[in-house]
Design an enzyme around this catalytic site. Sequence first.
Site, mmCIF file in Angstrom:
data_model
loop_
_atom_site.group_PDB
_atom_site.id
_atom_site.type_symbol
_atom_site.label_atom_id
_atom_site.label_comp_id
_atom_site.label_asym_id
_atom_site.label_seq_id
_atom_site.Cartn_x
_atom_site.Cartn_y
_atom_site.Cartn_z
ATOM 1 N N ASP A 1 0.811 -1.227 0.000
ATOM 2 C CA ASP A 1 0.000 0.000 0.000
ATOM 3 C C ASP A 1 0.842 1.274 0.000
ATOM 4 O OD1 ASP A 1 -2.634 -0.939 -0.139
ATOM 5 O OD2 ASP A 1 -2.845 -1.138 2.028
ATOM 6 N N ARG B 1 0.629 -1.576 7.600
ATOM 7 C CA ARG B 1 1.138 -0.350 6.973
ATOM 8 C C ARG B 1 2.092 0.441 7.878
ATOM 9 N NH1 ARG B 1 -2.808 3.248 3.495
ATOM 10 N NH2 ARG B 1 -0.742 3.805 2.708
ATOM 11 N N ARG C 1 -9.793 5.711 10.900
ATOM 12 C CA ARG C 1 -8.332 5.659 10.894
ATOM 13 C C ARG C 1 -7.725 6.690 11.854
ATOM 14 N NH1 ARG C 1 -6.496 2.748 6.257
ATOM 15 N NH2 ARG C 1 -8.036 1.127 5.875
ATOM 16 N N HIS D 1 -11.516 6.948 4.790
ATOM 17 C CA HIS D 1 -10.622 8.118 4.862
ATOM 18 C C HIS D 1 -11.406 9.329 4.369
ATOM 19 C CE1 HIS D 1 -6.494 5.857 4.379
ATOM 20 N NE2 HIS D 1 -6.589 6.331 5.607
ATOM 21 N N CYS E 1 -5.272 9.434 -3.250
ATOM 22 C CA CYS E 1 -4.519 8.508 -2.391
ATOM 23 C C CYS E 1 -3.082 8.354 -2.872
ATOM 24 C CB CYS E 1 -5.168 7.132 -2.371
ATOM 25 S SG CYS E 1 -6.834 7.089 -1.740
HETATM 26 N N1 ARG Z 1 -5.355 -0.025 1.138
HETATM 27 C C1 ARG Z 1 -5.115 1.288 1.659
HETATM 28 C C2 ARG Z 1 -5.654 1.376 3.078
HETATM 29 O O1 ARG Z 1 -6.705 0.837 3.326
HETATM 30 C C3 ARG Z 1 -5.729 2.332 0.797
HETATM 31 C C4 ARG Z 1 -5.376 3.719 1.213
HETATM 32 C C5 ARG Z 1 -6.019 4.770 0.379
HETATM 33 N N2 ARG Z 1 -5.514 6.033 0.664
HETATM 34 C C6 ARG Z 1 -6.226 7.134 0.856
HETATM 35 N N3 ARG Z 1 -5.613 8.268 0.992
HETATM 36 N N4 ARG Z 1 -7.529 7.101 0.980
HETATM 37 O O2 ARG Z 1 -5.041 1.943 3.940
#
Ligand code: ARG
Length: 284
Positions: free
Chosen positions: A71, A96, A141, A170, A268
């Site tokens: 990612d 991550r 998040r 997000h 993203c």
């Molecule tokens: N797979 C990543 C996650 O879930 C995607 C992140 C997407 N990034 C964003 N800025 N919305 O963290």
Amino acid sequence: MTVPARHASPLSVLMCRPTHFEVTYSINPWMDPDAPCDTARAIAQWDALVATYRSLGFSVSFIEPEPGLPDMVFAANGGLVVGGLAYTASFRHEQRQPEAAAYARWFASAGLEVAEAASVNEGEGDFLVVGDTILAGTGFRSTPGSHDELSELVDLEVLPLTLVREDYYHLDTALAVLDARPGREQIAFLPSAFDEAGLAELRRRYPDAIEVSEEDAAVFGLNAVSDGLHVVTAAQATRFHAQLAAQGFVPVGVDLSELRLAGGGVKCCTLEVRPARAAREAVA
Ligand code: ARG
């Protein structure tokens, strides 16, 4: 509304090539590790995004992708750079977490002042600068604690917004900044992604904001990057393109369908590197 004149201010951005992109785990509802995913196709789509930015006169920098961090292509999550200060990310999910240090090293090597985050936050995934305000997402998040931490570090108002839909985990999946310049602020958003208080506040502050359809949000139309005139967004978000054009913006569609398999789109893949204010004024 009368349509204001729009002006392009080319951006400086940081990106990470999806060399190691795949979907090996699931941390949002878009990710299915059993579904096929084509890394070569992701790279080709991402290359087209880079070419689009260059054609708009953006300055594009690159961070070295690291194996085992599929990612890492989603550079927006690497931190928040505002006024020459880089507030580092601290990822919610362990898969991550190692990305944060890689991005922090890049910030330091670029000569930015680095403020190491103590609170969980995912950078520009949840922090969007518009005018003198940082719209700050929470719910999935980034934590409210990170909003407090950030407001101690920067000279901008931090406005918390609570996200309520798991598929729009997000803030940058549910809200796009179309013009960030003070006095000209304009945004687009998906109403159903916000709680009642957040929705009321967005409508109060941005009465002319574009409210997008569920269909356009679902192809990540709101995961967009704007220079104040050109709005780089999903090619598939066609109703949104018409709404943008009606407000004097120029929609620029790109296809990042392969990256959508991980729950990401244009924004993203893009971290804005904002210069210190003095530098910005000297350029202007
Ligand atoms: N797979 C990543 C996650 O879930 C995607 C992140 C997407 N990034 C964003 N800025 N919305 O963290």
